[in-house]
Design a protein around this motif. Sequence first.
Motif, short mmCIF file in Angstrom:
data_model
loop_
_atom_site.label_atom_id
_atom_site.label_comp_id
_atom_site.label_asym_id
_atom_site.label_seq_id
_atom_site.Cartn_x
_atom_site.Cartn_y
_atom_site.Cartn_z
N GLY A 79 0.64 -1.43 0.21
CA GLY A 79 -0.01 -0.07 -0.12
C GLY A 79 0.73 1.24 0.12
O GLY A 79 1.96 1.27 0.36
N ALA A 80 0.37 2.46 -0.33
CA ALA A 80 1.02 3.73 -0.40
C ALA A 80 1.28 3.86 1.10
O ALA A 80 2.37 4.75 1.41
N ASP A 81 0.49 3.31 2.37
CA ASP A 81 0.73 3.85 3.46
C ASP A 81 2.15 3.17 3.94
O ASP A 81 3.00 3.87 4.58
N TYR A 106 -4.09 14.18 4.58
CA TYR A 106 -4.20 12.73 4.93
C TYR A 106 -3.68 12.48 6.25
O TYR A 106 -2.55 12.87 6.60
N TYR A 109 0.40 10.72 7.46
CA TYR A 109 1.79 11.71 7.56
C TYR A 109 2.03 11.75 9.18
O TYR A 109 3.14 11.52 9.64
N CYS A 149 -0.34 15.90 -0.97
CA CYS A 149 -1.13 15.12 -0.98
C CYS A 149 -2.06 15.60 -2.45
O CYS A 149 -2.80 16.87 -2.53
N ASN A 153 -6.85 14.79 -0.07
CA ASN A 153 -7.83 13.96 0.77
C ASN A 153 -7.45 14.67 2.34
O ASN A 153 -6.58 14.79 2.87
N ASP A 180 1.52 12.75 -3.09
CA ASP A 180 1.05 11.45 -2.70
C ASP A 180 -0.20 11.61 -3.89
O ASP A 180 -1.34 12.42 -3.64
N ALA A 182 -2.60 9.14 -4.74
CA ALA A 182 -3.58 7.90 -4.34
C ALA A 182 -4.83 8.03 -5.23
O ALA A 182 -5.35 7.05 -5.64
N TYR A 183 -5.13 9.52 -5.48
CA TYR A 183 -6.49 9.64 -6.35
C TYR A 183 -6.07 10.05 -7.84
O TYR A 183 -7.00 10.62 -8.45
N THR A 207 -1.37 3.99 -5.42
CA THR A 207 -1.81 2.75 -4.78
C THR A 207 -2.80 2.10 -5.94
O THR A 207 -3.34 2.78 -6.76
N SER A 209 -5.37 0.73 -4.40
CA SER A 209 -6.56 0.47 -3.45
C SER A 209 -7.72 1.59 -3.83
O SER A 209 -8.94 1.39 -3.44
N LYS A 210 -7.64 2.66 -4.83
CA LYS A 210 -8.53 3.34 -5.03
C LYS A 210 -9.21 3.16 -6.43
O LYS A 210 -10.10 2.37 -6.58
N ARG A 218 -3.69 -4.40 -0.57
CA ARG A 218 -2.60 -3.90 0.01
C ARG A 218 -1.38 -3.55 -0.94
O ARG A 218 -0.08 -4.17 -0.80
N THR A 219 -1.51 -2.98 -1.75
CA THR A 219 -0.39 -2.74 -2.82
C THR A 219 -0.19 -1.40 -3.26
O THR A 219 -1.33 -0.68 -3.57
C1 LIG Z 1 -6.13 5.90 0.72
C2 LIG Z 1 -4.92 6.55 0.74
C3 LIG Z 1 -3.80 6.08 0.84
C4 LIG Z 1 -3.38 4.76 1.28
O1 LIG Z 1 -3.46 3.76 0.16
P1 LIG Z 1 -3.13 2.31 0.60
O2 LIG Z 1 -2.34 1.96 -0.77
O3 LIG Z 1 -4.52 1.78 0.84
O4 LIG Z 1 -2.15 2.10 1.89
C5 LIG Z 1 -2.43 7.14 0.70
N1 LIG Z 1 -2.57 8.19 0.79
C6 LIG Z 1 -3.82 8.79 0.79
C7 LIG Z 1 -4.13 10.37 0.31
C8 LIG Z 1 -5.03 8.00 0.60
O5 LIG Z 1 -6.08 8.59 0.37
#
Ligand SMILES: *Cc1c(COP(=O)(O)O)cnc(C)c1O
Length: 350
Positions: A79-81, A106, A109, A149, A153, A180, A182-183, A207, A209-210, A218-219
Motif C-alpha cells: 500500500g501507499a501507507d 491525509y 503522515y 497530497c 484527501n 501522494d 492516491a487519487y 496505490t 486501493s482506490k 494492500r499494494t
Molecule cells: C487511501 C490513501 C492512501 C493509502 O493507500 P493504501 O495503498 O491503501 O495504503 C494514501 N494516501 C492517501 C491520500 C489516501 O487517501
Amino acid sequence: MSREFAPEYIQSLKAYSSAKSEKLTGSTWLNANESPYAKEYALNLDNLNRYPDPQPENVINAYARYSNLAGENILMTRGADEGIELLVRTFCQNGKDSIAQFLPTYGMYKVTAESANVALVDLSQALLIDAPQSELLDCVGNAKLVFVCNPNNPTGNVLPLSRIEEIVKAFEDKAIVVVDEAYIEFCEEFTAAGLIEKYQNLVVLRTLSKAFALAGLRTGFVLSNPELINTMRKVLAPYPVSSVVAAIAEQALTSCNISSVKRQVSIINNNRATLINQLSACKHVRKVLPSFANFVTIQLSDKAHIAAAMQSGLIMRPFTLYGEDNWLRISIGSEQELNVVFNWLVEING
Ligand SMILES: *Cc1c(COP(=O)(O)O)cnc(C)c1O
C-alpha cells in the motif's frame, strides 16, 4: 507496567482510528473511498513453499509501462501507507528531523511521523496553493520531507502541475517533495510522474486501493529516481510483497484491465458530478468542496444529520475541518449506493 517497555513517544500515541477500524454497523459503506467495482482474480498456489521475488518483475514492468517510467524508478510496497512509512524511516532521524504537511490532509503522515519520533511542521493548504516560493521555504524550514497530497484527501482539490514543479524546484537540494497521488487516476492529466526524470528530490506515491479497486490487496508503488529508490530499498523488508499479492497485482495491470479501470473512472467522475448537483440543491448542505477524486466533502448545517445517516446504516466519514465538526466526506460508490445518499438528502430536507 509492561507498556513502559516502549519509549515515551510510543506510549503517548493514540491508536490510529481509520475508516475501517471503528466497529460501525451499516449497510451502505461510503466512508473509505473504496471502488464499488469488485473483480474476480484467479490464483495458482503451487509455489508457496518458495520465498517470493522481493520486487516482482512482471508487476514492476507492468507498472512501469502504465506510468511511462522505467522499472528502476519503481518500488512495490504494501500500500501507499507503507511508502509513507518507508520514506520517514529512510530519510528522517529519530528525535531530530521533521516533515512538513499542509492541513487539512491525509492523517497517515502525522501517525507515521509520531510513531518514528519525527516532528511535524503543520502548514496550511492555503500556503501550499499560492504562497510565494520564499514564504514556502521559510515555513517548511529544515523539514526533510514535504508531503503534498494531490488531489488532496479530504478536500478533493488538485494543484496544477506547474505549481507542483515550482515547489519541487524550490526545494531542490533542501528537501524531498513527496506527491501522494492516491487519487490521480480520477484526474490523470495532473500527475507529477513525468517530472521524476528532471528532479532529484521528487517522490510520487501511488496505490491500487482506490481507482484500481484493490484496497484489500494492500499494494502501492513508490516512484522516484533510482538513487532514492535504492536508498529506500535498504530499509524495506527483504520480502515485502507476498507472491499471492504479486499474482493479483499483475492481473490488475494488464492493458485490458487498465482500460476497464479507465471506464470505471469516467463513470465515477460522472456520478460525482450528479451527486454534487444534488448536494448543492440541499438546503442543509452549507458548502460543497469541488473535487477531483472519488469523493465529495461537504459541510452540513448541523452535524445531527450525520448521526441520522449513520443510524439508518449509511456510513460516511465525518471530519472536523477548520475547527468545525460538521464536515462529511462521501465516497462515490455505485449508483445504487448514491441513491441511498440521495434518499437521505430528501429525508433531511423534510
Ligand atoms: C487511501 C490513501 C492512501 C493509502 O493507500 P493504501 O495503498 O491503501 O495504503 C494514501 N494516501 C492517501 C491520500 C489516501 O487517501
